[in-house]
Write an enzyme that holds these catalytic residues in place. Sequence first.
Site, PDB file in Angstrom:
ATOM      1  N   ASP A 177      -2.516   6.563  -3.317  1.00  0.00           N
ATOM      2  CA  ASP A 177      -1.346   5.963  -2.688  1.00  0.00           C
ATOM      3  C   ASP A 177      -0.692   4.887  -3.552  1.00  0.00           C
ATOM      4  O   ASP A 177      -1.061   4.689  -4.713  1.00  0.00           O
ATOM      5  CB  ASP A 177      -1.718   5.394  -1.318  1.00  0.00           C
ATOM      6  CG  ASP A 177      -2.552   4.137  -1.429  1.00  0.00           C
ATOM      7  OD1 ASP A 177      -3.308   4.020  -2.417  1.00  0.00           O
ATOM      8  OD2 ASP A 177      -2.461   3.264  -0.552  1.00  0.00           O
ATOM      9  N   LYS A 237     -11.346  -0.252  -0.886  1.00  0.00           N
ATOM     10  CA  LYS A 237     -11.475   1.187  -1.016  1.00  0.00           C
ATOM     11  C   LYS A 237     -10.862   1.583  -2.351  1.00  0.00           C
ATOM     12  O   LYS A 237     -10.047   0.841  -2.904  1.00  0.00           O
ATOM     13  CB  LYS A 237     -10.832   1.902   0.158  1.00  0.00           C
ATOM     14  CG  LYS A 237      -9.383   1.583   0.413  1.00  0.00           C
ATOM     15  CD  LYS A 237      -8.952   2.273   1.700  1.00  0.00           C
ATOM     16  CE  LYS A 237      -7.539   1.908   2.077  1.00  0.00           C
ATOM     17  NZ  LYS A 237      -7.492   0.950   3.194  1.00  0.00           N
ATOM     18  N   SER A 242       0.806  -1.218   0.000  1.00  0.00           N
ATOM     19  CA  SER A 242       0.000   0.000   0.000  1.00  0.00           C
ATOM     20  C   SER A 242       0.842   1.273   0.000  1.00  0.00           C
ATOM     21  O   SER A 242       1.623   1.509  -0.912  1.00  0.00           O
ATOM     22  CB  SER A 242      -0.947  -0.038   1.196  1.00  0.00           C
ATOM     23  OG  SER A 242      -1.834   1.049   1.150  1.00  0.00           O
ATOM     24  N   HIS A 243       0.740   2.046   1.051  1.00  0.00           N
ATOM     25  CA  HIS A 243       1.399   3.355   1.114  1.00  0.00           C
ATOM     26  C   HIS A 243       2.799   3.267   1.720  1.00  0.00           C
ATOM     27  O   HIS A 243       3.445   4.281   1.905  1.00  0.00           O
ATOM     28  CB  HIS A 243       0.536   4.284   1.963  1.00  0.00           C
ATOM     29  CG  HIS A 243       0.168   3.647   3.267  1.00  0.00           C
ATOM     30  ND1 HIS A 243      -0.797   2.660   3.354  1.00  0.00           N
ATOM     31  CD2 HIS A 243       0.672   3.794   4.501  1.00  0.00           C
ATOM     32  CE1 HIS A 243      -0.875   2.245   4.594  1.00  0.00           C
ATOM     33  NE2 HIS A 243      -0.008   2.914   5.327  1.00  0.00           N
ATOM     34  N   ASP A 297      -5.640   2.630  -3.567  1.00  0.00           N
ATOM     35  CA  ASP A 297      -6.932   2.546  -2.872  1.00  0.00           C
ATOM     36  C   ASP A 297      -7.211   3.747  -1.969  1.00  0.00           C
ATOM     37  O   ASP A 297      -8.331   3.936  -1.527  1.00  0.00           O
ATOM     38  CB  ASP A 297      -7.070   1.216  -2.105  1.00  0.00           C
ATOM     39  CG  ASP A 297      -5.976   0.982  -1.088  1.00  0.00           C
ATOM     40  OD1 ASP A 297      -5.063   1.816  -0.989  1.00  0.00           O
ATOM     41  OD2 ASP A 297      -6.038  -0.052  -0.398  1.00  0.00           O
TER      42      ASP A 297
HETATM   43  C1  G1P Z   1      -4.110   1.647   8.321  1.00  0.00           C
HETATM   44  C2  G1P Z   1      -5.347   2.499   8.488  1.00  0.00           C
HETATM   45  C3  G1P Z   1      -6.577   1.670   8.217  1.00  0.00           C
HETATM   46  C4  G1P Z   1      -6.476   1.037   6.831  1.00  0.00           C
HETATM   47  C5  G1P Z   1      -5.181   0.271   6.702  1.00  0.00           C
HETATM   48  C6  G1P Z   1      -4.967  -0.251   5.290  1.00  0.00           C
HETATM   49  O1  G1P Z   1      -4.146   0.573   9.238  1.00  0.00           O
HETATM   50  O2  G1P Z   1      -5.405   3.067   9.775  1.00  0.00           O
HETATM   51  O3  G1P Z   1      -7.713   2.488   8.321  1.00  0.00           O
HETATM   52  O4  G1P Z   1      -7.560   0.162   6.618  1.00  0.00           O
HETATM   53  O5  G1P Z   1      -4.079   1.124   7.020  1.00  0.00           O
HETATM   54  O6  G1P Z   1      -4.895   0.801   4.355  1.00  0.00           O
HETATM   55  P1  G1P Z   1      -3.359   0.581  10.632  1.00  0.00           P
HETATM   56  O7  G1P Z   1      -1.920   0.865  10.304  1.00  0.00           O
HETATM   57  O8  G1P Z   1      -3.934   1.730  11.410  1.00  0.00           O
HETATM   58  O9  G1P Z   1      -3.632  -0.749  11.232  1.00  0.00           O
HETATM   59 ZN    ZN Z   2      -3.307   1.442  -0.153  1.00  0.00          ZN
END
Ligand code: G1P
Ligand code: ZN
Length: 544
Positions: free
Chosen positions: A278, A377, A113-114, A282
């Site tokens: 990102d 998302k 992801s990010h 998503d």
């Molecule tokens: C974080 C975000 C959460 C999201 C997840 C995946 O998770 O807070 O809302 O669903 O990334 O993108 P966390 O690192 O808080 O567990």
């Molecule tokens: Zn992502």
Amino acid sequence: MNINTVSTTAFADQRPGTSGLRKKVKVFQQPHYLENFVQSIFNALEGFRGQTLVVGGDGRYYNREALQIILKMAAANGFGKVIAGRGALLSTPAASCVIRKYKAFGGIILSASHNPGGPNADFGIKYNASNGGPAAENITEAIYKLSLAINEYHISDAPDIDIDNLGQQKMGDMIVEMIDPVADYADMMEQLFDFDAMRKLLGSGTFSMSFDAMNAITGPYAREILEKRLAAPAGTVLRAEPLVDFGGAHPDPNLAHAKELVSLMNASNAPDFGAASDGDGDRNMILGSHFYVTPSDSLAILAANATLVPAYAKGLAGVARSMPTSQAVDRVADVLGIDCYETPTGWKFFGNLLDAGKITLCGEESFGTGSNHVREKDGLWAVLFWLNILAVRKQSVAEIVKDHWQKFGRDVYTRHDYEGVATDGANALMQDLRARTGELAGQTFGSYRVEHCDDFSYTDVVDNSTSSQQGIRILFSNGARIVYRLSGTGTEGATLRVYIEQPEKDPAKLENDPQLLLSELIKLSASVAHIENYTGRHVPDVIT
Ligand code: G1P
Ligand code: ZN
């Protein structure tokens, strides 16, 4: 093609987190590490022989190697077909779209992801089920248990597949089809939104937009949809080339990591609309000229304006938000007379509600918004949703948000993250809070009285499964909240997230800076949890 059965020993650290298994690339590159996890996924599933698996990822370092390994293991384990995005690319929402469209058995998404990418950064892998959504907790737990006991995996000795050209190839009996990663997703967006109105707005000469793809997966998607199908001027999409290390940047669309876009949007000749997505496409960040829209507000505004968009013109079945997301959308649901569900953090909890038709829109404060069109998302979808609203309402982003606050009130909101703190201290802080939930209820701190305090527990209304210990909530009598939880996506130490929120109805204060409006509550959030004692940190690392 021969199938080799390879002996292996288990790794103890393959428990999927909030969104799949995320580790450093170097961890995944250890002999058998990726193979063990992929085999554990297959071992946790039943009935996939001859069926289709979708595979793709966000373009980060090690995606291409991982795809070749997964293809060989899918062939050895008896899948009939793998559909993969050309170049091992598929944004997370596009993977969800493709799984659903081609009625696949499931999919494997290669993404962290990010999180940053590159040989010394992060890699990730997660399994999505046939509904296109992240596997439910019972499956991720089964995968983890199997990973602890694994002693062999199956892999074909076939040569690597050409993953850069479209079309079908064979690996033993299995078909491998490389598809255009963008086309199916772009077609779907064209079905959902009023592309004619959006094209008119973008071509009007009085409106401009910038989309920052952050050198991540959405570049090719945004170019195709915004610049080609919607005829936005070339150059509307910034940093459009997906790079294996995202150009060394942190591909997270927020005020801290999308600095160039933020300064562009605050410049004297700022575009009217700014957005970013990102690493895996998503998440989304929405900006107007000199104006930032919080993700929680964005969800509420999309819900309030949904009938302006063709796909949602008939209204919403219901909405949902993750627990730490602000209560702004609850107010919209109240006015619309529809249900609003509060789920634990993580997209997987929306799946059942979407599948059962109980909700149409859902979102999280962490820059995630989505709908029943897929089961992830969807960053670009949220951007197009906003563009559609802007095209119909012909007002600025700031006018639309301020209008919304006037009508519904504002849930002033901020999140403070303490990143990379020692795991022991972070766990002790949470345990301490958990032990004190009973005694905190009823206490008064300055002008705030605690009405209720608990460790959030959720029972899914569809399958009755329960998820406990999902974050400490301190709910105050004036509607304000402080929430504490530990991140489930990090790869180093622990990250403490503190979510602080307070409703504001006073028209004179509506537009004030959240850090000021929330200053007393922010101080309280640090003192109640003894953050400095437990983490050694005086201030948060990231404020959004
Ligand atoms: C974080 C975000 C959460 C999201 C997840 C995946 O998770 O807070 O809302 O669903 O990334 O993108 P966390 O690192 O808080 O567990
Ligand atoms: Zn992502």
